[in-house]
Design an enzyme around this catalytic site. Structure first.
Site, short mmCIF file in Angstrom:
data_model
loop_
_atom_site.label_atom_id
_atom_site.label_comp_id
_atom_site.label_asym_id
_atom_site.label_seq_id
_atom_site.Cartn_x
_atom_site.Cartn_y
_atom_site.Cartn_z
N ARG A 185 16.28 9.28 4.57
CA ARG A 185 16.81 10.01 3.39
C ARG A 185 16.85 11.50 3.62
NH1 ARG A 185 12.33 7.72 -0.45
NH2 ARG A 185 11.30 8.15 1.52
N ARG A 186 15.96 12.04 4.47
CA ARG A 186 15.88 13.50 4.61
C ARG A 186 16.92 14.02 5.59
NH1 ARG A 186 9.44 13.59 5.16
NH2 ARG A 186 9.92 11.55 6.05
N TYR A 220 1.03 -3.55 -0.93
CA TYR A 220 1.52 -3.16 0.40
C TYR A 220 1.31 -4.32 1.39
CZ TYR A 220 1.92 -0.92 4.94
OH TYR A 220 2.30 -0.62 6.24
P1 NDP Z 1 6.17 7.74 8.08
O1 NDP Z 1 5.92 8.03 6.65
O2 NDP Z 1 5.83 8.79 9.07
O3 NDP Z 1 7.69 7.30 8.30
C1 NDP Z 1 8.34 6.44 7.40
C2 NDP Z 1 9.84 6.49 7.63
O4 NDP Z 1 10.47 5.58 6.70
C3 NDP Z 1 10.43 7.86 7.40
O5 NDP Z 1 11.39 8.14 8.39
C4 NDP Z 1 11.10 7.74 6.04
O6 NDP Z 1 12.25 8.57 5.99
C5 NDP Z 1 11.52 6.26 6.06
N1 NDP Z 1 11.74 5.75 4.72
C6 NDP Z 1 10.81 5.56 3.74
N2 NDP Z 1 11.41 5.15 2.61
C7 NDP Z 1 12.75 5.07 2.89
C8 NDP Z 1 13.88 4.72 2.12
N3 NDP Z 1 13.79 4.35 0.84
N4 NDP Z 1 15.09 4.75 2.70
C9 NDP Z 1 15.20 5.13 3.99
N5 NDP Z 1 14.18 5.46 4.77
C10 NDP Z 1 12.95 5.45 4.22
O7 NDP Z 1 5.34 6.41 8.39
P2 NDP Z 1 5.23 5.47 9.69
O8 NDP Z 1 6.02 5.99 10.81
O9 NDP Z 1 3.80 5.22 9.89
O10 NDP Z 1 5.87 4.13 9.11
C11 NDP Z 1 6.88 3.40 9.77
C12 NDP Z 1 6.65 1.92 9.53
O11 NDP Z 1 5.43 1.55 10.17
C13 NDP Z 1 6.50 1.53 8.07
O12 NDP Z 1 7.20 0.32 7.86
C14 NDP Z 1 4.99 1.32 7.90
O13 NDP Z 1 4.70 0.41 6.89
C15 NDP Z 1 4.66 0.78 9.28
N6 NDP Z 1 3.26 0.86 9.68
C16 NDP Z 1 2.61 2.08 9.72
C17 NDP Z 1 1.29 2.13 10.13
C18 NDP Z 1 0.51 3.39 10.15
O14 NDP Z 1 -0.74 3.34 10.21
N7 NDP Z 1 1.14 4.57 10.14
C19 NDP Z 1 0.59 0.92 10.58
C20 NDP Z 1 1.36 -0.29 10.44
C21 NDP Z 1 2.64 -0.29 10.05
P3 NDP Z 1 12.73 9.44 4.74
O15 NDP Z 1 11.52 9.82 3.95
O16 NDP Z 1 13.45 10.59 5.37
O17 NDP Z 1 13.65 8.54 4.01
C1 8X3 Z 2 -0.38 0.57 7.70
C2 8X3 Z 2 -1.75 0.67 8.17
O1 8X3 Z 2 -4.07 1.04 7.26
O2 8X3 Z 2 -2.52 0.13 5.72
O3 8X3 Z 2 0.20 -0.66 7.74
O4 8X3 Z 2 -3.35 -1.24 7.50
S1 8X3 Z 2 -2.95 0.10 7.10
#
Ligand code: NDP
Ligand code: 8X3
Length: 250
Positions: free
Chosen positions: A34-35, A151
């Site tokens: 989105r950004r 979640y």
């Molecule tokens: P970040 O918050 O750093 O990145 C999330 C990304 O998702 C951003 O690029 C954001 O972009 C995008 N996003 C969120 N909502 C929307 C939307 N409505 N439309 C389009 N894009 C969207 O988090 P992570 O990199 O950690 O997360 C990535 C994935 O990994 C997620 O699915 C998360 O659940 C999963 N995950 C993360 C873990 C962790 O510990 N970090 C562990 C396990 C899984 P923008 O805001 O620009 O739209």
């Molecule tokens: C994101 C990591 O800490 O919620 O999936 O398990 S945690």
């Protein structure tokens, strides 16, 4: 010709690190989020090494998703790999105190967003009899934890969806993979704690969490397996984490 790869949520964290690694490897990339300013920044940087297309879209909005994908120029429509990465946790509340809007945001993004993008893309993969869908799940989808019920439920549903899709797409030459990371230092906790950076920082204190680049390397490995090999499901943990709730902090 190099593969065309669409990454949702490429503006931050795991999606961004994956975009940077795959760009180095010269894949053609469609990057979404989105950004807009971050997308433009990424395009300016990565288009020096490979072909980049950016799409500003909110995956919760079905029409926005469909219009953006329909309007891709011809050659970009043949997407070889879809990385369903965009997702978030919002809030850290007990279920009975939960905020319904937070739940809706997680369900709309982590689940319905994945459905919209995948529904648009899979028919063309079926037609071309090739493709690869990589869903970014979580340890939270395997081991739920208190204050994360909704979640965790979205990530568990995503794991189930991944399995069902793999069965449905058997015979079309389409691979379906699940990548389930555990604690990874990204903007994830900042988003979960609604911009409370002090609280977010604490999540990663006292141990070495995964870096988004660690997850990107695994995604790249999955993409680069030969045609007869699929990585179905992979759990990636920090060495200092043994379950969704158990950490060794120094
Ligand atoms: P970040 O918050 O750093 O990145 C999330 C990304 O998702 C951003 O690029 C954001 O972009 C995008 N996003 C969120 N909502 C929307 C939307 N409505 N439309 C389009 N894009 C969207 O988090 P992570 O990199 O950690 O997360 C990535 C994935 O990994 C997620 O699915 C998360 O659940 C999963 N995950 C993360 C873990 C962790 O510990 N970090 C562990 C396990 C899984 P923008 O805001 O620009 O739209
Ligand atoms: C994101 C990591 O800490 O919620 O999936 O398990 S945690």
């Amino acid at each position: 010709m190099s593969k065309t790869i669409l990454i949702t949520g490429a503006t931050s964290g795991i999606g961004k690190a994956t975009a940077e690694l795959l760009a180095e490897k010269k894949y053609r990339l469609i990057l979404t989020g989105r950004r807009e300013e971050r997308l433009i920044e990424l395009r300016n940087k990565l288009s020096q090494v490979t072909e980049i297309m950016v799409l500003r879209l909110d995956i919760r909005k079905k029409n926005e998703v469909t219009t953006a994908l329909e309007n891709l120029p011809g050659a970009w429509k043949d997407i070889d790999v879809l990385i369903n990465n965009a997702g978030l946790a919002r809030g850290y509340d007990l279920f009975h105190e939960g905020i319904i809007e937070d739940w809706e945001e997680m369900i709309d993004t982590n689940l319905k967003g994945v459905l919209y993008v995948s529904r648009w893309l899979i028919p063309s993969m079926i037609e071309r009899k090739k493709g690869h869908i990589i869903n970014v799940g979580s340890i939270a989808g395997r081991e739920p934890y208190p204050r994360g019920s909704v979640y965790c439920a979205t990530k568990s549903a995503l794991a189930t969806l991944t399995k069902a899709l793999r069965m449905e797409l058997l015979g079309y030459g389409i691979k379906v993979s699940l990548v389930a990371p555990a604690a990874t230092e990204t903007e994830f906790s900042l988003v979960r704690f609604k911009n409370d950076s002090e609280r977010a920082k604490k999540v990663y204190e006292g141990y070495q969490p995964l870096r988004p680049e660690d997850v990107a390397e695994v995604i790249s490995f999955i993409i680069e397996r030969p045609p007869h090999v699929n990585i179905d499901d992979i759990l990636i943990m920090p060495t200092a984490q043994a379950s969704s709730m158990m950490f060794h902090r120094y």
